[in-house]
Design a protein around this motif. Structure first.
Motif, PDB file in Angstrom:
ATOM      1  N   ASP A  48       0.410  -1.100  -0.265  1.00 28.93           N
ATOM      2  CA  ASP A  48      -0.291  -0.225   0.164  1.00 28.93           C
ATOM      3  C   ASP A  48       1.028   1.502  -0.226  1.00 28.93           C
ATOM      4  OD1 ASP A  48      -2.139  -1.198   0.079  1.00 28.93           O
ATOM      5  OD2 ASP A  48      -2.473  -1.428   2.403  1.00 28.93           O
ATOM      6  N   GLU A  49       1.781   1.602  -0.553  1.00 31.52           N
ATOM      7  CA  GLU A  49       2.452   2.338  -1.165  1.00 31.52           C
ATOM      8  C   GLU A  49       2.105   3.094  -2.265  1.00 31.52           C
ATOM      9  OE1 GLU A  49       5.941   3.303   1.206  1.00 31.52           O
ATOM     10  OE2 GLU A  49       4.683   2.173   2.136  1.00 31.52           O
ATOM     11  N   ASP A  91       8.279   9.540   1.881  1.00 30.98           N
ATOM     12  CA  ASP A  91       9.492   8.817   2.258  1.00 30.98           C
ATOM     13  C   ASP A  91      10.454   8.342   1.102  1.00 30.98           C
ATOM     14  OD1 ASP A  91      11.008   6.046   3.138  1.00 30.98           O
ATOM     15  OD2 ASP A  91       9.558   4.755   2.087  1.00 30.98           O
ATOM     16  N   PRO A 122       1.530   5.985   2.033  1.00 32.16           N
ATOM     17  CA  PRO A 122       0.658   5.626   2.179  1.00 32.16           C
ATOM     18  C   PRO A 122      -0.744   5.848   1.871  1.00 32.16           C
ATOM     19  CG  PRO A 122       1.563   6.891   4.349  1.00 32.16           C
ATOM     20  CD  PRO A 122       1.696   7.718   3.095  1.00 32.16           C
ATOM     21  N   SER A 123      -1.067   5.116   0.498  1.00 35.11           N
ATOM     22  CA  SER A 123      -1.765   4.843  -0.613  1.00 35.11           C
ATOM     23  C   SER A 123      -3.087   5.763   0.365  1.00 35.11           C
ATOM     24  CB  SER A 123      -2.338   3.016  -0.485  1.00 35.11           C
ATOM     25  OG  SER A 123      -1.046   2.819  -1.408  1.00 35.11           O
ATOM     26  N   THR A 160      -0.888   4.315  -7.353  1.00 30.11           N
ATOM     27  CA  THR A 160      -1.352   3.671  -5.484  1.00 30.11           C
ATOM     28  C   THR A 160      -1.368   2.218  -5.831  1.00 30.11           C
ATOM     29  OG1 THR A 160      -3.834   3.355  -6.013  1.00 30.11           O
ATOM     30  CG2 THR A 160      -3.035   4.875  -4.880  1.00 30.11           C
TER      31      THR A 160
END
Ligand code: ADP
Ligand code: ASP
Ligand code: MG
Length: 424
Positions: A278-279, A309, A329-330, A356
């Motif tokens: 889920d990045e 990130d 994060p997604s 995503t």
């Protein structure tokens, strides 16, 4: 005689039978003459259910938080641990053990005001120590404390690990045992790679990286606390027979010890592989290449509490424009896009693109400090499998690689094997 904190995660207390099984683990240590405090999670699935209920509520008019009142969120989601702490205390009493439950506010476990992701500021361990001296077992509800506003506060998902290590530090325990559904920390998630090997020991720094890069066997904050307070922490299984030989071993219980790197005699170059699903990747195309641009992009994102990130920047050929790509994060994509649109004038970009469902796979090992070529072999191995790399970041003891979601398991297994981590 020793003083031991025992923590049991959600699957370990998932139903009444398992709670009785946990009580047998506790009884073993009590019968051996040790002073014991126990920390419990909610029954597995319970916290998700409670969180789901909160998300099912309509947004309050005028609420400061975009979705709901974070203090009420904490009141609701902390309730799962209240139930298991009481049930375990009863199970222990039924075995003739003097036990009582403690909620975070009763000890008290004092936290800051960051409801939903609070940090423990202080724990007064005196009363628990006194009662342990009288032979009473404290059964503490994990995941919760009390904030400066006198309201229940929770420590973020997986936070019972942190409760346990913090209590171990506060009562000066000789050991903190984190009981879970695996019998230790593995070279990678054993659910993804059956060839993963159990580690006898892992250094604090490596465990910190493993946890922050996705190995949710321990909450990141718990590892930080164990490192700072030098808490001897073992990860071990609650699913083994509580009375099997060696289970009560004081110095070398079965499981993985998290310790100083000096304690590890045979240090491998790579210790483990972690992955985080889920990045999401966001790219700003044709950003003006001038001082202050990064601040104009990442400042507002930070203010919106968005955790950026990996960051990659490509300068165009004439050097006047740049592409800025980064991951979040997604779950934060929508919010990020809004923040960036609002900053468009100041930043001056052409278009925003996003994607995503990406995965970050990381290779971790203290041995990388003194070995060259570790990254190169990862890139080669992934290329051989036809896995495209979207972004890379490195530090002294880790390499992180962003790839498309469907390749996650293949990438984990490939890297696991390339670094010789597969079980023989
Ligand atoms: P608990 O409910 O006991 O806190 P968690 O589900 O939070 O348990 O953590 C245990 C899980 O962590 C294991 O079931 C395993 O799938 C996962 N895991 C991920 N990476 C690792 C790893 N490197 N070693 C062991 N377990 C791992
Ligand atoms: N029950 C909480 C969670 O599911 C805390 C924990 O299990 O550590 O996140
Ligand atoms: Mg956990």
């Amino acid at each position: 005689m020793a003083r031991i904190v025992m923590k049991f995660g959600g699957t370990s207390v998932a139903d009444l039978d398992r709670i009785h099984n946990v009580a047998r683990h506790v009884k073993r240590e009590v019968d051996a003459g040790h002073e014991v405090a126990v920390v419990v999670s909610a029954m597995s699935g319970k916290t998700n259910e409670l969180v789901g209920w909160v998300h099912g509520m309509p947004k309050a008019t005028g609420a400061s938080s975009p979705f709901y009142d974070a203090r009420e969120y904490d009141t609701i989601v902390a309730s799962g641990e209240q139930v298991t702490s009481g049930l375990l205390a009863i199970a222990l009493q039924s075995m003739g053990i003097n036990a009582r439950s403690w909620q975070g506010w009763q000890i008290p476990i004092k936290t800051d005001n960051a409801h939903g992701a609070a940090r423990i500021l202080d724990i007064n361990g005196d009363e628990i120590i006194r009662r342990m001296g009288e032979g009473q077992v404290a059964v503490v509800a994990g995941f919760q404390g009390i904030g400066p506003d006198n309201r229940v506060a929770t420590l973020g998902r997986g936070g019972s690990d942190t409760s346990a290590v913090a209590i171990a530090a506060a009562v000066k325990a000789d050991r903190c045992d984190i009981y879970t559904d695996v019998d230790g920390v593995y070279t990678t998630d054993p659910r993804i790679e059956p060839k993963a090997r159990r580690l006898k020991k892992i250094a604090f720094e490596e465990m910190l990286e493993m946890a922050s890069l996705g190995a949710k066997v321990l909450q990141v904050r718990s590892v930080e606390l164990a490192m700072v307070h030098k808490v001897r922490t073992f990860v071990r299984s609650s699913f083994e027979d509580p009375d099997a030989p060696g289970m009560g071993d004081l110095l070398n219980p079965p499981g993985t010890l998290i310790c100083d790197e000096e304690e590890i005699v045979e240090q491998e170059v790579v210790t483990g592989i972690a992955y985080a699903k889920d990045e999401a990747q966001i790219s700003l195309r044709r950003v003006a290449d001038r001082p202050g641009v990064s601040a104009a992009i990442f400042g507002p994102l930070a203010e919106a509490h968005i955790n950026v990130d990996m960051i990659v920047q490509n300068i165009s050929e004439d050097g006047s424009k740049t592409d800025m790509t980064f991951t979040v994060p997604s779950g934060d994509v929508e919010k990020s896009l809004k923040v960036l649109e609002a900053a468009k004038e100041k930043v001056g970009f052409d278009v925003i693109q996003h994607e995503t469902g990406l995965v970050k796979v990381s290779v971790i090992g203290i041995g990388m400090r003194s070995h060259a070529g570790v990254a190169a072999s990862a890139f080669r191995a992934l290329a051989d499998k036809g896995i495209n790399i979207k972004a890379i970041t490195t530090s002294e003891i880790k390499i992180s690689i962003l790839i498309d979601g469907p390749y996650a398991e293949l990438a984990v297994r490939t890297l696991h094997s390339v670094y010789g981590l597969d079980k023989k």
